[in-house]
Each structure stands twice: as structure tokens, then as C-alpha cells.
Design a protein around this motif. Structure first.
Motif, PDB file in Angstrom:
ATOM      1  N   HIS A  78      50.334  27.670  55.553  1.00 10.62           N
ATOM      2  CA  HIS A  78      51.300  27.967  54.494  1.00 10.62           C
ATOM      3  C   HIS A  78      52.331  26.843  54.360  1.00 10.62           C
ATOM      4  O   HIS A  78      52.769  26.521  53.252  1.00 10.62           O
ATOM      5  N   LEU A  79      52.695  26.253  55.489  1.00 10.87           N
ATOM      6  CA  LEU A  79      53.654  25.154  55.463  1.00 10.87           C
ATOM      7  C   LEU A  79      53.072  23.948  54.732  1.00 10.87           C
ATOM      8  O   LEU A  79      53.765  23.281  53.959  1.00 10.87           O
ATOM      9  N   LEU A  82      53.283  24.676  51.091  1.00  9.75           N
ATOM     10  CA  LEU A  82      54.682  24.601  50.663  1.00  9.75           C
ATOM     11  C   LEU A  82      55.112  23.150  50.462  1.00  9.75           C
ATOM     12  O   LEU A  82      55.730  22.808  49.445  1.00  9.75           O
ATOM     13  N   ILE A  86      56.198  21.372  46.827  1.00  6.86           N
ATOM     14  CA  ILE A  86      57.526  20.741  46.758  1.00  6.86           C
ATOM     15  C   ILE A  86      57.379  19.273  46.377  1.00  6.86           C
ATOM     16  O   ILE A  86      58.128  18.751  45.545  1.00  6.86           O
ATOM     17  N   SER A 110      62.368  35.405  42.224  1.00  4.59           N
ATOM     18  CA  SER A 110      61.751  35.572  43.540  1.00  4.59           C
ATOM     19  C   SER A 110      62.367  36.712  44.338  1.00  4.59           C
ATOM     20  O   SER A 110      61.781  37.147  45.341  1.00  4.59           O
ATOM     21  N   ILE A 211      57.130  28.488  45.570  1.00  5.32           N
ATOM     22  CA  ILE A 211      57.971  27.823  46.569  1.00  5.32           C
ATOM     23  C   ILE A 211      58.777  28.836  47.387  1.00  5.32           C
ATOM     24  O   ILE A 211      58.685  28.854  48.619  1.00  5.32           O
ATOM     25  N   PRO A 212      59.562  29.729  46.738  1.00  3.46           N
ATOM     26  CA  PRO A 212      60.255  30.766  47.520  1.00  3.46           C
ATOM     27  C   PRO A 212      59.281  31.709  48.227  1.00  3.46           C
ATOM     28  O   PRO A 212      59.556  32.168  49.335  1.00  3.46           O
ATOM     29  N   LEU A 214      56.236  31.037  49.451  1.00  7.67           N
ATOM     30  CA  LEU A 214      55.702  30.386  50.649  1.00  7.67           C
ATOM     31  C   LEU A 214      56.774  30.247  51.723  1.00  7.67           C
ATOM     32  O   LEU A 214      56.484  30.351  52.917  1.00  7.67           O
ATOM     33  N   CYS A 215      58.018  30.023  51.296  1.00 12.69           N
ATOM     34  CA  CYS A 215      59.136  29.971  52.247  1.00 12.69           C
ATOM     35  C   CYS A 215      59.284  31.315  52.948  1.00 12.69           C
ATOM     36  O   CYS A 215      59.484  31.393  54.166  1.00 12.69           O
ATOM     37  N   GLY A 216      59.189  32.394  52.152  1.00 12.35           N
ATOM     38  CA  GLY A 216      59.306  33.742  52.709  1.00 12.35           C
ATOM     39  C   GLY A 216      58.184  34.059  53.673  1.00 12.35           C
ATOM     40  O   GLY A 216      58.418  34.627  54.744  1.00 12.35           O
ATOM     41  N   SER A 218      56.432  31.921  55.413  1.00 12.19           N
ATOM     42  CA  SER A 218      56.637  31.108  56.615  1.00 12.19           C
ATOM     43  C   SER A 218      57.734  31.697  57.495  1.00 12.19           C
ATOM     44  O   SER A 218      57.620  31.724  58.722  1.00 12.19           O
ATOM     45  N   PHE A 219      58.796  32.204  56.863  1.00 13.68           N
ATOM     46  CA  PHE A 219      59.910  32.795  57.614  1.00 13.68           C
ATOM     47  C   PHE A 219      59.447  34.040  58.373  1.00 13.68           C
ATOM     48  O   PHE A 219      59.776  34.215  59.550  1.00 13.68           O
TER      49      PHE A 219
END
Length: 282
Positions: A78-79, A82, A86, A110, A211-212, A214-216, A218-219
Motif C-alpha cells: 500500500h505504501l 501511495l 503522490i 475522504s 491518497i487519503p 491509502l494513508c488510512g 497504511s495507518f
């Protein structure tokens, strides 16, 4: 030039394999290398195409019982995606002054996914949906919905027609992508097409919303990772780089494709996958 860097990376990796670097240890490590490539290809390609990355990763991992598949590898994949998205939209993301409104809309759109996703993951409801029967039905139903929404020619654009009301509508649709088989790219493109955005801008909205998302993802993965032992090795780096390459090339190809053609090829693919799964299940 990113294409030159990708080409150089592939040559370097090919030389390593040909020299038998991994085989000099044992065949198990070489098997891991192949598995990472397959998982990276699935993640990078299906994440940005309207065919559901989670469904493909679940199905392939279940069928072949990949030994290298783990929470850390999943986060790495996922990173890579992302970082690719980006990098592709870096000019828009860095030009905050001229794109402040667009970036604000993407953040606002998002929020529904972040809230619903957190609830489903914290209550473990999401894990009850990760089965082949659910994937088969969602792959078929939302594939047909994509076809219906893509039939007409629309001309709305991001620059002049995207507002808080429309991004909220797309954002609410995006929460359905938490169900495996729906496809985050597919459902957001469908929602944008329902609102009469053209194919290219519908795809751009979908990619920016990723983007948000994939960030979510990953978090949440990093949050769970604290409960596991972390083994940072070449497989993690390979997963990130390979996922980045497949993701970047997919985004570039897809935006070029939708500028000229319809979504029919992806709809047909989804229907065929669903029929195969129905045959297996029933």
C-alpha cells in the motif's frame, strides 16, 4: 525521468536473479521473491483499476497460500501505491496556492471513508466480509453499476464543477469500497459518472481520493503492526519499489486509456470473474 529509473531498477533486479543471488541461499527465498512480484503486480494494477485490489489480493493469497504475505508486506504494498500516486500528482499537490480548493475538497470527500473504515475495523466487522461469496456478488453488481453509469457522454470537469456537494456524494459512495469486490476506484468513478463528470476527470477524482484512502489503510496497518514482530528485510523494500512501479505505470496507462475508450473492458472482466467465482461457490 521516472521511466528511466524504472528501467534501471528492472535491469538491476534481473541481474541479481540471473546471478543466482537468492538461489545461493535457498529456494525458499527465491519463492518469496516471486510471490512479492505477484502481490505487487496485483496491488499496483488493481488498486487503480475499477476491479478491486482487496478482492484480488484475498483470492490469490487464499488460492496459493503465499508464505511471504504478511501484515508488514501488505503495508509495504500500500505504501508503494501511495508513493506512486503522490509522485504522479506531485505538481498538483505541491502547488497548494493554486489548488487549495481542490485539495480541501479531496480532504472533505475522504472523511466518510475514514470514519466508516475506522468503525468497521475497530469492531472487526470488516473481517466478516472477507469471503469469496461476498466478493462474487459485489464484483458482479458493482460491475453492472459501473456499466450503467458509463453509458452516456458527460462533460463536467473538476476545475468548474467539483464542489462540496458532489465530493460528499462521491465520498459516501467510496465507503462501499470497504466491502471486498466493490473496488474503490470503480465505485468512485461510478459516483462521479452519475454526477455527469467526464471519464478522465472522474478517474482523476478517484485517484486523488486514493491518497487519503491509502494513508488510512497504511495507518491502520501500522497500528496493528505494533502487535507483531517487525522483520525489516529485502522483501519489504522490494514490495515497496515493485508496488510503486506497477502503480505508477497503471495510473499513467489508465488515464490515457479512459481519455479514448469506455469502461466496457473492465465491466466484462468483472462479470467473467464473478461467473467463475459463482461456479466455484455453487
Amino acid at each position: 525521468n521516472i521511466e528511466i529509473l524504472i528501467f534501471a531498477y528492472l535491469i538491476w533486479l534481473n541481474r541479481i536473479v540471473l546471478k543466482g543471488y537468492f538461489l545461493s541461499y535457498d529456494t525458499y527465498m527465491f519463492q518469496n521473491l516471486i510471490e512479492i512480484f505477484i502481490l505487487s503486480a496485483i496491488q499496483g494494477i488493481s488498486e487503480f483499476l475499477p476491479i478491486s485490489s482487496s478482492a484480488h489480493l484475498i483470492l490469490v493469497s487464499s488460492l496459493y497460500e503465499f508464505k511471504s504475505n504478511s501484515l508488514l508486506i501488505d503495508i509495504s504494498l500500500h505504501l508503494g501505491s501511495l508513493l506512486a500516486i503522490i509522485y504522479y500528482f506531485k505538481d498538483d499537490l505541491l502547488d497548494v496556492k493554486n489548488n487549495k480548493r481542490l485539495l480541501s475538497l479531496i480532504f472533505f470527500g475522504s472523511i466518510p471513508l475514514i470514519i466508516v473504515g475506522y468503525i468497521l475495523y475497530s469492531t472487526d466487522v470488516i473481517y466478516n466480509l472477507r469471503n469469496i461469496k461476498v466478493i462474487a456478488w459485489t464484483t458482479l453488481i458493482f460491475g453492472i453499476l459501473l456499466y450503467i453509469s458509463d453509458k452516456s457522454r458527460f462533460d463536467k470537469k473538476i476545475s468548474s464543477n467539483l464542489n462540496f456537494k458532489s465530493i460528499l456524494f462521491i465520498g459516501l459512495f467510496q465507503t462501499l469500497s470497504l466491502i471486498p469486490g466493490v473496488s474503490r476506484a470503480g465505485i468512485t468513478i461510478t459516483a462521479a459518472r452519475i454526477l455527469k463528470f467526464n471519464r478522465l476527470d472522474s478517474s482523476k477524482i478517484s485517484f486523488l481520493l486514493s491518497i487519503p484512502a491509502l494513508c488510512g489503510a497504511s495507518f491502520l496497518g501500522l497500528k496493528d503492526l505494533f502487535n507483531e514482530s517487525i522483520d525489516l528485510n529485502y522483501l519489504v523494500l522490494l514490495a515497496i519499489i515493485s508496488s510503486f512501479i506497477f502503480s505508477f505505470l497503471t495510473v499513467k496507462f489508465f488515464l490515457s486509456y479512459v481519455n479514448k475508450f469506455s469502461m466496457n473492458v473492465f465491466v466484462i472482466y468483472r462479470i467473467l470473474i464473478a461467473l467463475v467465482l459463482f461456479y466455484i461457490i455453487y
